[in-house]
Design an enzyme around this catalytic site. Structure first.
Site, PDB file in Angstrom:
ATOM      1  N   ASP A 265       5.867   2.679  15.813  1.00  0.00           N
ATOM      2  CA  ASP A 265       7.038   3.052  14.261  1.00  0.00           C
ATOM      3  C   ASP A 265       6.495   4.562  13.906  1.00  0.00           C
ATOM      4  OD1 ASP A 265       7.352   0.655  14.171  1.00  0.00           O
ATOM      5  OD2 ASP A 265       6.086  -0.083  12.352  1.00  0.00           O
TER       6      ASP A 265
ATOM      7  N   ASP B 237       5.659  -5.190  15.437  1.00  0.00           N
ATOM      8  CA  ASP B 237       7.092  -4.648  15.524  1.00  0.00           C
ATOM      9  C   ASP B 237       8.423  -5.038  15.319  1.00  0.00           C
ATOM     10  OD1 ASP B 237       8.392  -2.675  17.291  1.00  0.00           O
ATOM     11  OD2 ASP B 237       9.055  -4.235  19.022  1.00  0.00           O
TER      12      ASP B 237
ATOM     13  N   ASP C 131       1.209  -5.233   1.534  1.00  0.00           N
ATOM     14  CA  ASP C 131      -0.305  -4.385   1.678  1.00  0.00           C
ATOM     15  C   ASP C 131      -0.035  -3.398   3.197  1.00  0.00           C
ATOM     16  OD1 ASP C 131      -2.780  -4.598   2.985  1.00  0.00           O
ATOM     17  OD2 ASP C 131      -2.384  -5.690   4.773  1.00  0.00           O
TER      18      ASP C 131
ATOM     19  N   SER D 252     -13.398  21.128 -21.140  1.00  0.00           N
ATOM     20  CA  SER D 252     -13.800  20.365 -19.895  1.00  0.00           C
ATOM     21  C   SER D 252     -14.542  19.117 -19.891  1.00  0.00           C
ATOM     22  CB  SER D 252     -14.702  21.824 -19.001  1.00  0.00           C
ATOM     23  OG  SER D 252     -15.815  21.648 -19.784  1.00  0.00           O
TER      24      SER D 252
ATOM     25  N   GLU E 226       0.898  -0.550  -1.650  1.00  0.00           N
ATOM     26  CA  GLU E 226      -0.939  -0.203  -1.619  1.00  0.00           C
ATOM     27  C   GLU E 226      -1.028   1.011  -0.464  1.00  0.00           C
ATOM     28  OE1 GLU E 226      -4.739  -0.590   0.971  1.00  0.00           O
ATOM     29  OE2 GLU E 226      -3.278  -1.821   1.452  1.00  0.00           O
TER      30      GLU E 226
END
Length: 526
Positions: free
Chosen positions: A236, A255, A284, A466, A314
């Site tokens: 892909d 595919d 996913d 900080s 994700e």
């Protein structure tokens, strides 16, 4: 009765560490009648609030890698009112379909999308989480108390086929997928999925090698050491560029340029929604799938059913630029988990006082594109023992959850192992004993309540140190309460901040600070 005094403090469990890294949360009440008494756990008013919707949503991932087999759907049916009362507005469910390892498969080794725990396949009828009937009952139970259900969608690969086929392909360099390192090789691979237990119900499609781009298992050599691109195929495009092209992740790579594959996955998406009635999706491994795919798939579902279908993907990269690029290429079709923020939180938790707290959210989606950010601490991949292990250290979790739950940016996601706690075998180091994840439920419940009632109005940041940072929320027309949050990675620190409420008293819900804090004439306090 009318509440004209300060809210009582909420307790924090488990206790803070000996180092006493400090997070404090100060609240001032709104001068309205309180519908929910502070400290009430599972009252009906909280459920009513959930049903009415929330301007500050909270997601929960309700599973982890070691979730007990066979009982999750039933557990969630029983826990739905409890979770709604606590403030959970949506849940991320695990993959609900049959995986290659049957009843023990967490779900990401996809076998049959159309088997939700209904057919005797892979030596089991149920999935790891229960049966189809239990799943549907679970979705209804959650929705009945106002919790939206996001279902996990695995479209990248399939695994553990029923039969092998003779295939031809070329070996590819694992480190540079653009490099072909062999001539044509003919071998046998497990690429034929016939789903004998389902017998064509819901879909008659048989998946074959023609539906996949690449494989890594050569059955003639009984080896997974080599990666093969199948003849006439290509990886892909529109994927992450690690290894040249990171389309291949595992198993049989689907595919997505095949029209037959696209039609089947769209058909499944419609069937899946009509069967489960879910509210949205978690996608996913989107960095391994062409960025053109999910805009098309979601577009069909959204136009067909006239629903928004909130969706989060994700994309596992700590480089926020990668996330921006995917959002652009995928036409903003979904939100993304803020992996760069997870990386920053992990670094902060392991660095102690050496970490610059003022830079905590630099280079994160939460800061740069908050409308597309779903923030989190850990998940099933980062928990101890898993492939992406990068667990937030326990001492820092209250600070980190405060950072994602008590600000206006992003949608926070609570990890169920942090809420309930978890104990499971240490697979990486058995001699070290079981892995134990402590429960932070008490403070997370407090944060959800504060998020719902006080996390409103203008936000003023104090990130000019900080070691010690903080912010305030000033309330709005319908939420007149205000709050201040201050945290440090040193043993002790102080910060002056303004809520713009002169001469107003605040209490710390974590009990780290016992004294009442009163603002000065300018509405500020230290």
């Amino acid at each position: 009765r009318r509440v004209d005094h300060l809210l009582g403090p909420l307790s924090c469990s488990p206790p803070f560490s000996q180092k006493c890294k400090l997070t404090s949360f100060f609240l001032v009440p709104s001068y309205d009648y309180f519908r929910v008494v502070l400290g009430e756990c599972f009252g009906i008013n909280n459920i009513v609030n959930a049903l009415m919707g929330s301007t500050n949503p909270v997601m929960m991932q309700v599973f982890h890698w070691y979730t007990q087999d066979g009982i999750l759907w039933e557990q969630l049916i029983q826990r739905a009112p409890e979770l709604a009362a606590a403030g959970v507005t949506s849940v991320w469910m695990p993959p609900a379909y049959k995986g290659g390892d049957g009843a023990s498969e967490i779900g990401y080794g996809l076998y049959d999308l159309f088997d939700l725990g209904e057919f005797d396949q892979k030596e089991s009828v149920r999935t790891k989480y229960g049966t189809k009937e239990q799943l549907i009952s679970c979705v209804k139970a959650l929705q009945a108390v106002g919790i939206e259900v996001l279902m996990d969608v695995v479209h990248n690969h399939m695994d553990n086929a029923d039969e092998r086929e003779e295939v031809t392909g070329q070996e590819v360099n694992w480190g540079n997928r653009d490099e072909i390192v062999s001539t044509d090789i003919t071998f046998h691979a497990f690429t034929r999925f016939t789903f004998p237990g389902r017998k064509g119900m819901y879909s008659e499609k048989i998946w074959t090698a023609a539906d996949f781009d690449a494989v890594s298992y050569n059955d003639d050599e009984e080896s997974i050491d080599k990666l093969y691109i199948l003849k006439g195929k290509s990886f892909d495009t529109g994927v992450n560029r690690e290894h040249g092209n990171y389309a291949y992740l595992m198993g049989n790579d689907i595919d997505h340029e095949s029209e037959q594959v696209q039609d089947e996955l769209i058909k499944w998406g419609k069937w899946f929604y009509e069967t489960t009635g879910c509210n949205g999706f978690r996608l996913d491994a989107v960095k391994h799938i062409t960025s053109a795919w999910f805009p098309k798939w979601l577009g069909v579902l959204r136009s067909t059913y006239k629903k928004d279908f909130f969706t989060v993907g994700e994309y596992w990269s700590s480089d926020v630029g990668d996330l921006h690029e995917y959002i652009d290429q995928s036409q903003g079709c979904c939100s993304l988990f803020d992996v760069p923020l997870h990386a920053r939180l992990h670094q902060a938790s392991t660095s102690g006082s050496n970490f610059d707290m003022g830079s905590l959210w630099e280079g994160t989606l939460m800061k740069e594109n908050p409308d597309k950010a779903v923030t989190f601490l850990d998940n099933h991949d980062t928990q101890p023992g898993q492939a992406l292990q990068s667990t937030i250290e326990p001492w820092f979790k209250p600070l980190a959850y405060a950072f994602i739950m008590l600000r206006r940016e992003g949608i926070p996601c609570i990890f169920i192992a942090d809420y309930d706690g978890a104990t499971y075998p240490n697979e990486k180091d058995p001699e070290a004993g079981d892995v134990i994840i402590s429960s932070h439920r008490t403070i997370l419940d407090a944060f959800m309540k504060v998020r719902r009632e006080y996390n409103h109005g203008d936000q003023h940041d104090y990130f000019n140190d900080s070691h010690c940072i903080g912010w305030t929320r000033t309330g709005d027309d319908t939420h007149s309460g205000s709050m201040a949050v201050v945290m440090t990675n040193e043993e002790d620190n102080r910060k002056y901040m303004k809520t713009f409420r002169p001469n107003t008293s605040y209490v710390d819900i974590t009990k780290c600070i016992e004294d009442t804090i009163t603002t000065d004439d300018d509405g500020g306090a230290e």
